[in-house]
Design a protein around this motif. Structure first.
Motif, PDB file in Angstrom:
ATOM      1  N   ASN A  26       0.736  -1.110   0.166  1.00 20.95           N
ATOM      2  CA  ASN A  26       0.023   0.060   0.090  1.00 20.95           C
ATOM      3  C   ASN A  26       0.859   1.091   0.126  1.00 20.95           C
ATOM      4  OD1 ASN A  26      -2.119   1.858   0.383  1.00 20.95           O
ATOM      5  ND2 ASN A  26      -2.564   1.399   2.210  1.00 20.95           N
ATOM      6  N   LEU A  27       0.811   2.185  -1.124  1.00 19.10           N
ATOM      7  CA  LEU A  27       1.742   3.213  -1.313  1.00 19.10           C
ATOM      8  C   LEU A  27       1.065   4.509  -0.435  1.00 19.10           C
ATOM      9  CD1 LEU A  27       2.860   3.228  -4.874  1.00 19.10           C
ATOM     10  CD2 LEU A  27       3.810   2.021  -2.959  1.00 19.10           C
ATOM     11  N   LEU A  28      -0.017   4.294   0.143  1.00 23.56           N
ATOM     12  CA  LEU A  28      -0.721   5.658   0.787  1.00 23.56           C
ATOM     13  C   LEU A  28       0.359   5.996   1.846  1.00 23.56           C
ATOM     14  CD1 LEU A  28      -3.009   7.131   0.154  1.00 23.56           C
ATOM     15  CD2 LEU A  28      -4.496   6.018   1.830  1.00 23.56           C
TER      16      LEU A  28
ATOM     17  N   SER B 162       1.887  11.582  -8.349  1.00 26.36           N
ATOM     18  CA  SER B 162       0.799  12.438  -8.660  1.00 26.36           C
ATOM     19  C   SER B 162      -0.443  11.508  -9.082  1.00 26.36           C
ATOM     20  CB  SER B 162       0.707  13.430  -9.579  1.00 26.36           C
ATOM     21  OG  SER B 162       0.951  12.721 -11.050  1.00 26.36           O
ATOM     22  N   ASP B 163      -0.692  10.308  -9.389  1.00 21.86           N
ATOM     23  CA  ASP B 163      -1.497   9.658  -9.691  1.00 21.86           C
ATOM     24  C   ASP B 163      -2.143   8.981  -8.662  1.00 21.86           C
ATOM     25  OD1 ASP B 163      -1.465   9.988 -12.507  1.00 21.86           O
ATOM     26  OD2 ASP B 163      -0.774   7.816 -13.010  1.00 21.86           O
ATOM     27  N   LEU B 164      -1.120   8.658  -7.668  1.00 19.49           N
ATOM     28  CA  LEU B 164      -1.453   8.105  -6.219  1.00 19.49           C
ATOM     29  C   LEU B 164      -2.363   9.132  -5.395  1.00 19.49           C
ATOM     30  CD1 LEU B 164      -1.110   6.033  -4.115  1.00 19.49           C
ATOM     31  CD2 LEU B 164       0.953   7.280  -3.397  1.00 19.49           C
ATOM     32  N   TYR B 165      -2.038  10.213  -5.301  1.00 18.31           N
ATOM     33  CA  TYR B 165      -2.719  11.069  -4.294  1.00 18.31           C
ATOM     34  C   TYR B 165      -3.815  11.879  -5.163  1.00 18.31           C
ATOM     35  CZ  TYR B 165       0.530  10.015  -0.872  1.00 18.31           C
ATOM     36  OH  TYR B 165       1.235   9.229   0.009  1.00 18.31           O
TER      37      TYR B 165
ATOM     38  N   GLY C 191      -2.261  -1.421  -9.071  1.00 18.05           N
ATOM     39  CA  GLY C 191      -1.782  -1.047 -10.480  1.00 18.05           C
ATOM     40  C   GLY C 191      -1.617  -2.322 -11.169  1.00 18.05           C
ATOM     41  N   PRO C 192      -1.504  -2.134 -12.718  1.00 25.23           N
ATOM     42  CA  PRO C 192      -1.321  -3.418 -13.550  1.00 25.23           C
ATOM     43  C   PRO C 192       0.127  -4.302 -13.191  1.00 25.23           C
ATOM     44  CG  PRO C 192      -1.282  -1.593 -14.958  1.00 25.23           C
ATOM     45  CD  PRO C 192      -1.546  -1.108 -13.482  1.00 25.23           C
ATOM     46  N   GLY C 193      -0.197  -5.173 -12.413  1.00 23.42           N
ATOM     47  CA  GLY C 193       1.302  -6.206 -12.273  1.00 23.42           C
ATOM     48  C   GLY C 193       2.299  -5.679 -11.333  1.00 23.42           C
ATOM     49  N   ASN C 194       2.010  -4.329 -10.919  1.00 28.69           N
ATOM     50  CA  ASN C 194       3.271  -3.860 -10.058  1.00 28.69           C
ATOM     51  C   ASN C 194       3.194  -4.194  -8.648  1.00 28.69           C
ATOM     52  OD1 ASN C 194       1.580  -1.841  -9.136  1.00 28.69           O
ATOM     53  ND2 ASN C 194       2.276  -0.224 -10.648  1.00 28.69           N
ATOM     54  N   GLY C 195       2.018  -4.630  -8.361  1.00 27.97           N
ATOM     55  CA  GLY C 195       1.637  -5.158  -6.954  1.00 27.97           C
ATOM     56  C   GLY C 195       1.446  -3.873  -6.008  1.00 27.97           C
ATOM     57  N   PHE C 196       1.498  -2.677  -6.393  1.00 26.53           N
ATOM     58  CA  PHE C 196       1.256  -1.442  -5.363  1.00 26.53           C
ATOM     59  C   PHE C 196      -0.265  -1.426  -5.488  1.00 26.53           C
ATOM     60  CE2 PHE C 196       5.250   0.169  -7.426  1.00 26.53           C
ATOM     61  CZ  PHE C 196       6.163  -0.540  -6.635  1.00 26.53           C
ATOM     62  N   VAL C 197      -0.779  -0.938  -4.337  1.00 31.46           N
ATOM     63  CA  VAL C 197      -2.260  -0.418  -4.246  1.00 31.46           C
ATOM     64  C   VAL C 197      -2.205   0.852  -3.477  1.00 31.46           C
ATOM     65  CG1 VAL C 197      -3.168  -2.854  -4.042  1.00 31.46           C
ATOM     66  CG2 VAL C 197      -2.480  -1.894  -1.948  1.00 31.46           C
ATOM     67  N   CYS C 198      -3.591   1.458  -3.671  1.00 31.35           N
ATOM     68  CA  CYS C 198      -3.775   2.764  -2.880  1.00 31.35           C
ATOM     69  C   CYS C 198      -5.016   2.258  -1.965  1.00 31.35           C
ATOM     70  CB  CYS C 198      -4.121   3.918  -3.784  1.00 31.35           C
ATOM     71  SG  CYS C 198      -4.745   5.335  -2.926  1.00 31.35           S
ATOM     72  N   ASP C 199      -4.765   1.692  -0.971  1.00 27.67           N
ATOM     73  CA  ASP C 199      -5.682   1.116  -0.165  1.00 27.67           C
ATOM     74  C   ASP C 199      -6.507   2.120   1.010  1.00 27.67           C
ATOM     75  OD1 ASP C 199      -7.176  -1.138   0.310  1.00 27.67           O
ATOM     76  OD2 ASP C 199      -5.488  -2.462   1.207  1.00 27.67           O
TER      77      ASP C 199
ATOM     78  N   LEU D 238      -4.218   9.180  15.114  1.00 27.48           N
ATOM     79  CA  LEU D 238      -4.332   8.790  13.799  1.00 27.48           C
ATOM     80  C   LEU D 238      -3.088   8.848  13.075  1.00 27.48           C
ATOM     81  CD1 LEU D 238      -7.739  10.738  12.359  1.00 27.48           C
ATOM     82  CD2 LEU D 238      -7.218   8.277  13.339  1.00 27.48           C
ATOM     83  N   THR D 239      -2.787   7.841  12.344  1.00 31.11           N
ATOM     84  CA  THR D 239      -1.563   7.847  11.606  1.00 31.11           C
ATOM     85  C   THR D 239      -1.672   8.939  10.419  1.00 31.11           C
ATOM     86  OG1 THR D 239      -2.357   6.150   9.815  1.00 31.11           O
ATOM     87  CG2 THR D 239      -1.211   5.410  11.955  1.00 31.11           C
ATOM     88  N   LYS D 240      -0.513   9.073   9.732  1.00 26.48           N
ATOM     89  CA  LYS D 240      -0.345   9.995   8.583  1.00 26.48           C
ATOM     90  C   LYS D 240      -1.336   9.573   7.534  1.00 26.48           C
ATOM     91  CE  LYS D 240       3.149  10.345   5.696  1.00 26.48           C
ATOM     92  NZ  LYS D 240       4.599  10.625   5.185  1.00 26.48           N
ATOM     93  N   VAL D 241      -1.125   8.104   7.507  1.00 26.41           N
ATOM     94  CA  VAL D 241      -2.173   7.474   6.467  1.00 26.41           C
ATOM     95  C   VAL D 241      -3.565   8.010   6.529  1.00 26.41           C
ATOM     96  CG1 VAL D 241      -2.774   5.370   5.502  1.00 26.41           C
ATOM     97  CG2 VAL D 241      -0.421   5.832   5.723  1.00 26.41           C
ATOM     98  N   GLU D 242      -3.852   7.598   7.698  1.00 27.35           N
ATOM     99  CA  GLU D 242      -5.541   7.746   8.180  1.00 27.35           C
ATOM    100  C   GLU D 242      -5.975   9.383   8.190  1.00 27.35           C
ATOM    101  OE1 GLU D 242      -5.228   4.025  11.402  1.00 27.35           O
ATOM    102  OE2 GLU D 242      -4.998   6.058  11.914  1.00 27.35           O
TER     103      GLU D 242
END
Ligand code: SF4
Length: 355
Positions: free
Chosen positions: A2-4, A31-34, A54-62, A128-132
């Motif tokens: 999770n890249l968030l 920039s796509d992520l955020y 993302g297609p095949g790169n194993g990254f998510v924005c969860d 809260l965490t930065k992600v939250e």
């Protein structure tokens, strides 16, 4: 993965490590992520939907799932269900036109126990965490499709008690390749946490290029003599008014138009009346450019407080105005859904259908 929460520098390191390119690819992924909740690492595909891997790169924005929401007159309150089962609360407030203000939480609960505040009754559960914190803005924009122009840290919690995560989230909110929200469109509300105010002052001086001096500060005042304020806000016993005033005068925000606000909750028979008005005017002396926001108390469940009459509010407003203070009486948007100041965190565990 999770890249968030990843900064641009984190993403650049990741892109290089995975031999996916260099600065351009990292910038695109960041920039796509955020901006869109996408993680395709440079290959945007029209068919891929936000928050999907993302297609095949194993990254998510969860993003955490929305566990409840309610709308009243355009104001939306929503909850996010966190991994440990706790919930954040956030409010989207329409500004008129296309844009909105987002009221964000920085903690679950709060340790300061202000007498008028629903969140304070919960005690502090955790930061809260930065992600939250980031997830609240991303949910407003990507899930609710509400473009956000202003952010106020006025939800659950004392933002300066979670300084690093709040500032970390602000760095991403304001990054020109991420959400690109100007620092001057972000307001940090504080109970009067002198330690946090001083840390911000120091940071603003040390890292001038990051523009922390442009952040707005809203100090929850709610009383202008020590005895009265300590009664409502236990924080005043730790940092009395004189100490608070001194620390505010040290800030980069001091004397800058529209950067320093005093929030003053109007409670019938407690904070209203001519004498309280006089004390507030005295406290405001020496601040050349402050704005006082009068907030009619929003009676909560079992609060024991009432809001003053419209005439009392008007008279108090006029008293400050006559003394040369810039003053606004704020409408509490979202009163019924308990989305007004100091009203979050009221029923976290209840069925959200009943919010
Ligand atoms: S008003 Fe703010 S600082 Fe006071 S208890 Fe509520 S959330 Fe905490």
């Amino acid at each position: 993965m999770n890249l968030l929460g990843y900064t641009y520098e984190d993403i650049l390191a990741l892109v290089k490590e995975n031999k996916m390119g260099g600065r351009e690819e990292a910038k695109k992924l960041f920039s796509d992520l955020y901006g869109e909740g996408r993680c395709e690492a440079g290959r945007k595909q029209a068919s891929s939907s936000p928050m999907q891997p993302g297609p095949g790169n194993g990254f998510v924005c969860d993003l955490p799932p929305v566990s409840g929401s309610i709308e009243e007159g355009g104001t939306i309150k929503f909850l996010l269900k966190l991994e440990d089962g706790l919930e954040t609360e956030s409010i989207i407030l329409p500004m008129g036109g296309r844009y909105n203000t987002l009221c964000i939480s920085s903690q679950i609960g709060c340790r300061w126990s202000c007498a008028f505040c629903e969140t304070g009754k919960m005690g502090l559960i955790r930061n809260l965490t930065k992600v939250e914190i980031l997830a609240q803005l991303m949910t407003a924009e990507l899930v609710y499709k509400k473009p956000i122009r202003n952010i106020v840290f006025m939800g659950m919690g004392e933002a300066f008690d979670n300084f690093d995560n709040v500032l970390g989230a602000i760095d991403i909110f304001t990054h020109p390749w991420a959400m690109n929200i100007p620092k001057k469109s972000i307001c940090i509300s504080t109970v009067g946490n002198v330690q946090g105010i001083s840390r911000l002052t120091e940071l603003a001086r040390k890292e001038r290029d990051k523009n922390y001096h442009k952040l707005h500060l809203a100090v929850s005042l709610n009383g202008a003599d020590d005895a009265a304020r300590s009664h409502l806000m236990p924080v005043n016993r730790r940092w009395p008014l004189a100490e608070l005033k001194e620390s505010l005068m040290e800030t980069e925000q001091f004397g800058r138009k529209d950067l320093l606000y005093f929030e003053y909750i109007m409670i019938k028979g407690v904070t209203d009346g001519e004498e309280n008005g006089r004390k507030l005017i005295d406290f405001a002396k020496g601040f050349p450019k402050i704005t006082v926001n009068l907030i009619p108390f929003n009676p909560g469940r079992d609060s024991g407080f009432e809001k003053p009459t419209a005439e009392e509010l008007e008279r108090f407003h006029e008293q400050l105005l006559t003394a040369g203070i810039r003053v606004f009486t704020r409408n509490s948007q979202g009163e019924r859904i308990m989305a007004a100041c100091g009203q979050l965190g009221n029923r976290k565990s209840e069925n959200t259908d009943k919010m």
